[in-house]
Design a protein around this motif. Structure first.
Motif, mmCIF file in Angstrom:
data_model
loop_
_atom_site.group_PDB
_atom_site.id
_atom_site.type_symbol
_atom_site.label_atom_id
_atom_site.label_comp_id
_atom_site.label_asym_id
_atom_site.label_seq_id
_atom_site.Cartn_x
_atom_site.Cartn_y
_atom_site.Cartn_z
ATOM 1 N N ARG A 126 0.831 -1.207 0.000
ATOM 2 C CA ARG A 126 0.000 0.000 0.000
ATOM 3 C C ARG A 126 0.868 1.261 0.000
ATOM 4 O O ARG A 126 0.401 2.342 -0.361
ATOM 5 C CB ARG A 126 -0.918 0.018 1.230
ATOM 6 C CG ARG A 126 -1.887 -1.160 1.318
ATOM 7 C CD ARG A 126 -2.670 -1.116 2.614
ATOM 8 N NE ARG A 126 -1.785 -1.144 3.797
ATOM 9 C CZ ARG A 126 -2.185 -0.886 5.030
ATOM 10 N NH1 ARG A 126 -3.456 -0.575 5.260
ATOM 11 N NH2 ARG A 126 -1.333 -0.943 6.034
ATOM 12 N N ALA A 127 2.121 1.110 0.422
ATOM 13 C CA ALA A 127 3.013 2.268 0.509
ATOM 14 C C ALA A 127 3.718 2.570 -0.803
ATOM 15 O O ALA A 127 4.398 3.597 -0.923
ATOM 16 C CB ALA A 127 4.054 2.025 1.600
ATOM 17 N N LEU A 128 3.582 1.698 -1.790
ATOM 18 C CA LEU A 128 4.244 1.919 -3.070
ATOM 19 C C LEU A 128 3.606 3.094 -3.813
ATOM 20 O O LEU A 128 2.403 3.359 -3.683
ATOM 21 C CB LEU A 128 4.164 0.674 -3.946
ATOM 22 C CG LEU A 128 5.014 -0.526 -3.513
ATOM 23 C CD1 LEU A 128 4.672 -1.746 -4.360
ATOM 24 C CD2 LEU A 128 6.495 -0.197 -3.628
ATOM 25 N N ASN A 129 4.409 3.778 -4.596
ATOM 26 C CA ASN A 129 3.901 4.820 -5.485
ATOM 27 C C ASN A 129 3.516 4.161 -6.802
ATOM 28 O O ASN A 129 4.374 3.589 -7.483
ATOM 29 C CB ASN A 129 4.970 5.888 -5.738
ATOM 30 C CG ASN A 129 5.356 6.628 -4.468
ATOM 31 O OD1 ASN A 129 4.518 6.879 -3.607
ATOM 32 N ND2 ASN A 129 6.632 6.978 -4.337
ATOM 33 N N TYR A 130 2.242 4.230 -7.139
ATOM 34 C CA TYR A 130 1.766 3.619 -8.371
ATOM 35 C C TYR A 130 1.518 4.701 -9.428
ATOM 36 O O TYR A 130 1.204 5.851 -9.097
ATOM 37 C CB TYR A 130 0.469 2.846 -8.118
ATOM 38 C CG TYR A 130 0.663 1.607 -7.268
ATOM 39 C CD1 TYR A 130 1.160 0.436 -7.820
ATOM 40 C CD2 TYR A 130 0.349 1.616 -5.915
ATOM 41 C CE1 TYR A 130 1.348 -0.698 -7.054
ATOM 42 C CE2 TYR A 130 0.531 0.486 -5.122
ATOM 43 C CZ TYR A 130 1.032 -0.677 -5.700
ATOM 44 O OH TYR A 130 1.219 -1.798 -4.930
ATOM 45 N N PRO A 131 1.655 4.338 -10.698
ATOM 46 C CA PRO A 131 1.446 5.328 -11.767
ATOM 47 C C PRO A 131 0.020 5.868 -11.777
ATOM 48 O O PRO A 131 -0.934 5.179 -11.369
ATOM 49 C CB PRO A 131 1.742 4.536 -13.047
ATOM 50 C CG PRO A 131 2.527 3.348 -12.607
ATOM 51 C CD PRO A 131 2.050 3.033 -11.235
ATOM 52 N N ALA A 132 -0.111 7.101 -12.239
ATOM 53 C CA ALA A 132 -1.429 7.708 -12.434
ATOM 54 C C ALA A 132 -2.128 6.998 -13.598
ATOM 55 O O ALA A 132 -1.504 6.215 -14.322
ATOM 56 C CB ALA A 132 -1.258 9.193 -12.728
ATOM 57 N N PRO A 133 -3.426 7.249 -13.790
ATOM 58 C CA PRO A 133 -4.150 6.595 -14.898
ATOM 59 C C PRO A 133 -3.484 6.755 -16.254
ATOM 60 O O PRO A 133 -3.625 5.898 -17.125
ATOM 61 C CB PRO A 133 -5.518 7.292 -14.862
ATOM 62 C CG PRO A 133 -5.688 7.681 -13.418
ATOM 63 C CD PRO A 133 -4.330 8.061 -12.951
ATOM 64 N N ASN A 134 -2.746 7.860 -16.431
ATOM 65 C CA ASN A 134 -2.057 8.057 -17.717
ATOM 66 C C ASN A 134 -0.742 7.289 -17.807
ATOM 67 O O ASN A 134 -0.006 7.396 -18.794
ATOM 68 C CB ASN A 134 -1.808 9.542 -17.964
ATOM 69 C CG ASN A 134 -0.898 10.168 -16.910
ATOM 70 O OD1 ASN A 134 -0.375 9.475 -16.040
ATOM 71 N ND2 ASN A 134 -0.725 11.480 -16.996
ATOM 72 N N GLY A 135 -0.451 6.512 -16.751
ATOM 73 C CA GLY A 135 0.755 5.696 -16.757
ATOM 74 C C GLY A 135 2.007 6.409 -16.316
ATOM 75 O O GLY A 135 3.090 5.830 -16.297
ATOM 76 N N LYS A 136 1.878 7.685 -15.936
ATOM 77 C CA LYS A 136 3.041 8.481 -15.560
ATOM 78 C C LYS A 136 3.335 8.353 -14.066
ATOM 79 O O LYS A 136 2.442 8.243 -13.245
ATOM 80 C CB LYS A 136 2.794 9.966 -15.900
ATOM 81 C CG LYS A 136 2.550 10.233 -17.376
ATOM 82 C CD LYS A 136 3.831 10.166 -18.184
ATOM 83 C CE LYS A 136 3.572 10.586 -19.621
ATOM 84 N NZ LYS A 136 4.789 10.631 -20.422
#
Length: 631
Positions: free
Chosen positions: A190-200
């Motif tokens: 849950r602490a990971l930074n995941y890409p925004a919907p645009n994949g960035k």
């Protein structure tokens, strides 16, 4: 630095060029590297001339003492690097043992690896083995194939071609998930930074993921040296593969224990103890396991390594028939009638595929004897089908949580050889002395240290002398060592853990040295409470035994005070149940690693309020706070 990088030794599959005549294979060089490291007791990439004769003998080159003395005269410093050792060994094996022919390797005459990624000293070009890259790609695709996020983002499957693996590691998500696959619950995803919907995903968010990955690798016992978040983001091939192998290896070897497989007791002879089994390397245990299985099916072959002894596939053919479950077999030995070794290896791997155990190796890896990949293949086969006979009731010696934490800490500092079981592996005093030199650079007088090999007659006394010296080093650093001496260490006494803990404490607090003085507990507590108050937090604590710490709330608040806005308080529970407390603790530890703290504590250490390990958490966070204040 000189010599081959100790954290990433030469691997099978490299094409090597020496600036002197050499008939050595890459496989042989890796074996020689393992021997060299046994005698490199200071982990400096050097062995002494006093140990040269014994080291050569273990590499199969028995040289008369007078010739060894002649050779040593050329090395006025009294030491040889790995490259120099290879040159001596090469010339000894080709019968060129005259003094005039064996000289120290000149500065520019180093082992070179043709091609590959260049990011090193002026004399070496790093490369990587293509077969290892392919094996790791297959393993990652297999182990993480059910991860919905990775599939949804089309990060899996990773392609085998070109540098797809290194590009896949760029944002840090796959490496963090692979750490969790090897040691469950290390990273709170849950602490990971995941890409925004645009994949960035911004460069800063990626760097945080990679920092978390590196600190999590350290926490499970990886020796992370000369690699940082930037290297992972850039996809530096030899560094990425080196770290991946450590993570994968730890996961593969984690289940080779008496707790997970009590049948391992059958691998001991009548004069060996369970403690000796615990101290064996995974490679040694797996060799014994293979020989045990071969004996069951009447095969007379004896395996001593996973290089030369498995090249003709005969061992694997019999091993697979021995461990094959009834519902998946039987498997035949038809492959042994085939003379071409590559064709034979492919047929054997088809049998492995029939029982879903075809991982890591391809036919070429078997035929060339790739030690690393064949070890991984056998370890995975053991984990899937141990096929050990019931040994009846007996008391299983299980590693405690504290012992595991200390072992991981020692290995993360590069203990050589790796520590498997604290009480057995520290008996000769060498690993302890190595670690003293790492936690307090220059504190060891190596002239006082007895080095291997230890002879049967008088060897134990030499080891006890080392252990006594280790205790002296502890006293010199102000450790409280009441009722413990070198004999206790040599005998594997539980008091050993107390010494290791004080070493870990010293190492942790040394990061907080102020005006030459190491901070005390009350100073750490005051700094933390002041930081919490200045950030407007309502939490505080009076000691490292404070029951409120079991909720993890003061730790979470301190992280947010050091790095404002980092904590997602929607993920922090009220900690009313044990499960909620565990979730908070895992999240707190993960976020602490994400902001740069190298924490070895486990969630249970926090929920159960283990004051020793909680102190290390706050000390590491304080160190991060100091670093941020200096910027």
């Amino acid at each position: 630095s000189s010599g081959i990088n100790a954290e990433w030794p030469l691997r099978p599959g490299y094409k090597l060029y020496f600036e002197f005549s050499s008939a050595m294979s890459a496989d042989s060089i890796e074996e020689y590297k393992e021997v060299f490291e046994k005698f490199d007791v200071r982990s400096e990439g050097k062995i002494t001339t006093n140990s040269l004769g014994d080291a050569l003998a273990q590499c199969g080159a028995r040289v008369p003492a007078f010739k060894v003395r002649d050779i040593c005269e050329s090395y006025k410093a009294g030491t040889l690097s790995f490259d120099e050792f290879l040159k001596v060994l090469n010339q000894v094996k080709t019968k060129n043992t005259f003094k005039d022919n064996i000289k120290p390797v000149e500065e520019k005459k180093k082992v070179q690896i043709q091609g590959g990624h260049e990011k090193s000293s002026s004399w070496v070009t790093h490369s990587y083995a293509e077969e290892e890259k392919l094996a790791f790609v297959d393993w990652i695709n297999f182990r993480l194939e059910k991860d919905e996020f990775l599939k949804g983002q089309k990060l899996l499957p990773i392609a085998e071609e070109d540098d797809a693996l290194f590009k896949a590691l760029h944002n840090g998500i796959i490496l963090n998930k692979l750490v969790n696959d090897s040691v469950e619950d290390t990273v709170d995803e849950r602490a990971l930074n995941y890409p925004a919907p645009n994949g960035k995903l911004s460069i800063f968010k990626i760097q945080e993921n990679q920092t978390l990955a590196l600190n999590s690798c350290v926490a499970i016992g990886c020796n992370v040296v000369n690699i940082d978040a930037g290297n992972l983001m850039e996809g530096t091939p030899h560094l990425c593969l080196g770290l991946l192998w450590q993570v994968i290896r730890i996961g593969l070897m984690a289940k080779i224990t008496l707790k997970d497989c009590p049948g391992l007791r059958a691998l001991l002879d009548e004069f060996e103890s369970l403690e000796q089994l615990l101290a064996m390397s995974p490679e040694e245990i797996l060799c014994r396991w293979v020989n045990y299985q071969l004996n069951k099916v009447g095969c007379k072959r004896v395996v001593k390594n996973f290089t030369h002894d498995i090249k003709d596939s005969e061992v694997y053919a019999h091993l697979l028939t021995a461990v094959c479950p009834e519902d998946k077999g039987p498997l035949g030995l038809e492959a042994l009638a085939v003379q071409d070794l590559t064709t034979r290896a492919n047929m054997v791997l088809e049998n492995a595929n029939q029982i879903d155990a075809r991982s890591f190796v391809r036919a070429r890896d078997i035929v060339t004897g790739n030690q690393k990949l064949n070890l991984a293949f056998v370890a995975n086969l053991f984990n899937m089908y141990p096929a050990m006979d019931d040994q009846g009731e007996f008391e299983i010696i299980e590693e405690t949580r504290e012992e595991k934490t200390m072992r991981n800490w020692m290995n993360s500092l590069g203990a050589t050889p790796r520590v498997k079981y604290i009480y057995e592996d520290l008996k000769d005093g060498l690993a302890i002395i190595q670690l003293f030199d790492k936690i307090q650079n220059g504190c060891v007088n190596w002239k006082k240290v007895n080095t291997p090999p230890f002879k049967a007659l008088g060897g134990a006394m030499k080891q006890i002398e080392n252990c006594n010296y280790a205790i002296d080093l502890g006293h010199n650093l102000g450790f409280v060592l009441v009722g413990i001496d070198g004999k206790n260490l040599h005998d594997g006494d539980k008091l050993t853990l107390g010494l290791v803990w004080q070493m870990m404490r010293h190492y942790t607090l040394a990061m907080l040295t102020h005006d030459g003085k190491i901070m005390k507990d009350n100073e750490i507590i005051k700094w933390c409470n002041d930081k919490l108050e200045s950030a407007g937090k309502t939490t505080n604590f009076k000691s490292f035994k404070d029951s409120s710490l079991g909720t993890s709330r003061p730790i979470v608040d301190l992280i947010d005070a050091i790095s404002p806005g980092y904590i997602n308080y929607d993920l922090v529970t009220s900690a009313e149940t044990d499960d909620d407390k565990f979730l908070n603790a895992r999240y707190a530890i993960t976020m602490a690693r994400k902001i740069g703290a190298r924490i070895f504590a486990l969630p249970e250490d926090i929920t159960e309020v283990n004051p020793k390990m909680i102190m290390t958490v706050f000390a590491c966070l304080m160190s991060v706070g100091f670093a941020k204040d200096r910027k």
